[in-house]
Scaffold this motif. Structure first.
Motif, mmCIF file in Angstrom:
data_model
loop_
_atom_site.group_PDB
_atom_site.id
_atom_site.type_symbol
_atom_site.label_atom_id
_atom_site.label_comp_id
_atom_site.label_asym_id
_atom_site.label_seq_id
_atom_site.Cartn_x
_atom_site.Cartn_y
_atom_site.Cartn_z
ATOM 1 N N ASN A 192 -8.372 -0.458 -6.016
ATOM 2 C CA ASN A 192 -7.462 -0.923 -4.964
ATOM 3 C C ASN A 192 -7.958 -2.290 -4.513
ATOM 4 O O ASN A 192 -8.943 -2.403 -3.797
ATOM 5 C CB ASN A 192 -7.471 0.068 -3.791
ATOM 6 N N LYS A 195 0.828 -1.211 0.000
ATOM 7 C CA LYS A 195 0.000 0.000 0.000
ATOM 8 C C LYS A 195 0.862 1.260 0.000
ATOM 9 O O LYS A 195 0.584 2.226 -0.715
ATOM 10 C CB LYS A 195 -0.921 -0.003 1.221
ATOM 11 N N VAL A 201 -1.406 -1.668 -5.773
ATOM 12 C CA VAL A 201 -2.750 -2.096 -5.362
ATOM 13 C C VAL A 201 -3.517 -2.739 -6.533
ATOM 14 O O VAL A 201 -4.737 -2.823 -6.514
ATOM 15 C CB VAL A 201 -3.546 -0.903 -4.780
ATOM 16 N N PHE A 236 -7.128 -4.317 -2.375
ATOM 17 C CA PHE A 236 -7.183 -4.582 -0.935
ATOM 18 C C PHE A 236 -8.490 -4.092 -0.301
ATOM 19 O O PHE A 236 -8.838 -4.503 0.808
ATOM 20 C CB PHE A 236 -5.978 -3.963 -0.226
#
Length: 454
Positions: free
Chosen positions: A326, A197, A202, A328
């Motif tokens: 992203n 990150k 990402v 995540f």
């Protein structure tokens, strides 16, 4: 003489052979298996021709309530449409996990009002100080206990400290149940995600790169060593890498009672699909490299993997699209109870890779035996009349827009598969007729685990 309610004719898939014959049913139980069908008398005879009559398929790994928009009605309706006659629902419910007697009893009551198919319930423990609930939960009918070495949420889905794992294993062994684990190394993963990150990495494949195989194998190693010293029956869920199976075989030779499952995405996709589909293909552990997928198939062919599950996780578009920029941020998990059976039939029996008996063992008999599910998993006299009927001559086209689950996103959308579930039967009653779910919520029953006080 017992009166026969229903007779099913077709290719009967027994534990070690397939017979062109019939099964007689009375009061929800199998009362006879016929290899000669000439003189059978019954109130109702259903002839499925050359279709396979499998023992009712069992999915041991389902999340009905991780997403509050889902629940027993939608998931069990999806299961019926997918040929699943019994499933084991995970304990990581929102808002409260099933880690105490009060929550467990509440969930059983809800199940009996809402289920379309039969359901067993997993239990879990709180992060600390919750092991005193293990014996009461076992006696109330928990099928097994699920814990994690990775923390998704400190309250709902915690990482259990080693000291608590050891206490839990000793009590679960005393109850005679199975201790199962989501096995990923939390420390390594959290640190790697933090680094990625900070570097702005990402993209979709970053999910795979921050959860390398060592994060699975190192966690499994620890748990098997704990199982060696506590003698508990251990089960490793959603194995994603062949090295994990190599280690399991090593510990099995040392007497550790360890079983394992993999899930259909780990067999039918690889990390390139994570790049292709992005968040829709994100699950934990992540999809692996092509050669690693082939290694899993080799273990499956050699019968080193006990069973296949879906890890049904019903996230909708809102939870998944959070990861568009992203990876995540996206929720982890795919729906599966409605498509696992046709997907796996297509890739095993229809492809000639496995026999119908191998399919039945992986998808029904072994799950019932690993988790000691009473009356399930075989076409045998005295067992529940649970059947999944698959016609190998018909085709299934995966259409996510018709899923009965809240989750209507799958990387398999549009795929055409050889084989179709044409009937799902639970305790002698058809709950899916090949086109629509025919049973109402409340038909499904709670199936208590082997430690339940009856």
């Amino acid at each position: 003489m017992t009166e026969i309610d229903t007779v099913l004719k077709g290719n009967i898939v027994l534990k070690d052979k397939v017979v062109k014959g019939a099964v007689s049913i009375s009061e929800g139980k199998i009362i006879h298996i016929h290899e000669d069908t000439e003189d059978i008398q019954s109130n109702e005879i259903k002839d499925y021709g050359d279709a396979y009559i499998f023992p009712g398929l069992i999915d041991v790994h389902v999340h009905c309530f991780s997403n509050p928009n889902e629940g027993f009605v939608t998931t069990s309706s999806s299961a019926a449409a997918g040929g699943i006659t019994t499933f084991l629902d995970m304990p990581y419910d929102l808002p409260n996990p099933i880690n105490n007697l009060e929550q467990f009893k509440r969930k059983v009551k809800q199940l009996e009002q809402e289920a379309v198919v039969d359901i067993c319930l997993w239990a879990t423990i709180s992060k600390r100080g919750g092991t005193d609930q293990i014996i009461p939960l076992a006696e109330e009918g928990a099928i097994a206990f699920k814990m994690s070495t990775f923390e998704t949420d400190e309250y709902r889905f915690p990482r259990i400290p080693d000291s608590e794992i050891l206490k839990a294993m000793k009590l679960i062994e005393k109850a005679g149940l199975r201790a199962a684990f989501h096995s990923e190394n939390d420390e390594i993963i959290v640190d790697m995600i933090d680094q990625y990150k900070k570097q702005g990495k990402v993209y979709p494949k970053a999910h795979n790169e921050t959860r390398p195989p060592v994060t699975e194998t190192s966690a499994v190693l620890k748990l098997m060593e704990f199982a060696y010293w506590t003698d508990v029956k251990l089960h490793i869920v959603h194995v994603s890498h062949p090295r994990t199976i190599d280690l399991i075989k090593l510990f099995q030779r040392q007497g550790v009672k360890v079983t394992c499952e993999t899930c259909y995405p780990y067999l039918l996709m690889d990390v390139d699909d994570l790049e292709k589909f992005g968040p829709v293909a994100k699950n934990n552990p992540p999809l692996r490299e092509k050669e690693e997928v082939q290694g899993l198939w080799k273990h499956l062919e050699e019968k080193h993997i006990d069973l296949i599950s879906s890890d049904h996780a019903p996230w909708g578009k809102e939870e998944k699209t959070r990861g568009d920029d992203n990876i995540f941020n996206a929720a982890s998990g795919l729906p599966g109870v409605e498509i696992m059976a046709p997907l796996m039939f297509n890739s095993t029996v229809a492809s000639g890779r496995f026999s119908p008996n191998d399919f039945a063992n992986m998808m029904s008999t072994n799950p019932a035996e690993v988790f000691s599910i009473p009356g399930k998993g075989q076409i045998a006299v005295g067992f529940d009349a649970d059947f999944t009927i698959i016609d190998p001559k018909q085709e299934t086209q995966v259409d996510q827009t018709t899923f009965k689950s809240y989750s209507r996103l799958t990387p398999f959308d549009g795929q055409k598969l050889n084989g179709k579930v044409i009937s799902t039967i639970v305790r002698g009653r058809e709950v899916f007729d090949g086109e629509k779910v025919t049973a109402s919520p409340g038909y499904g029953k709670f199936v208590a685990g082997s430690a339940a006080k009856r």
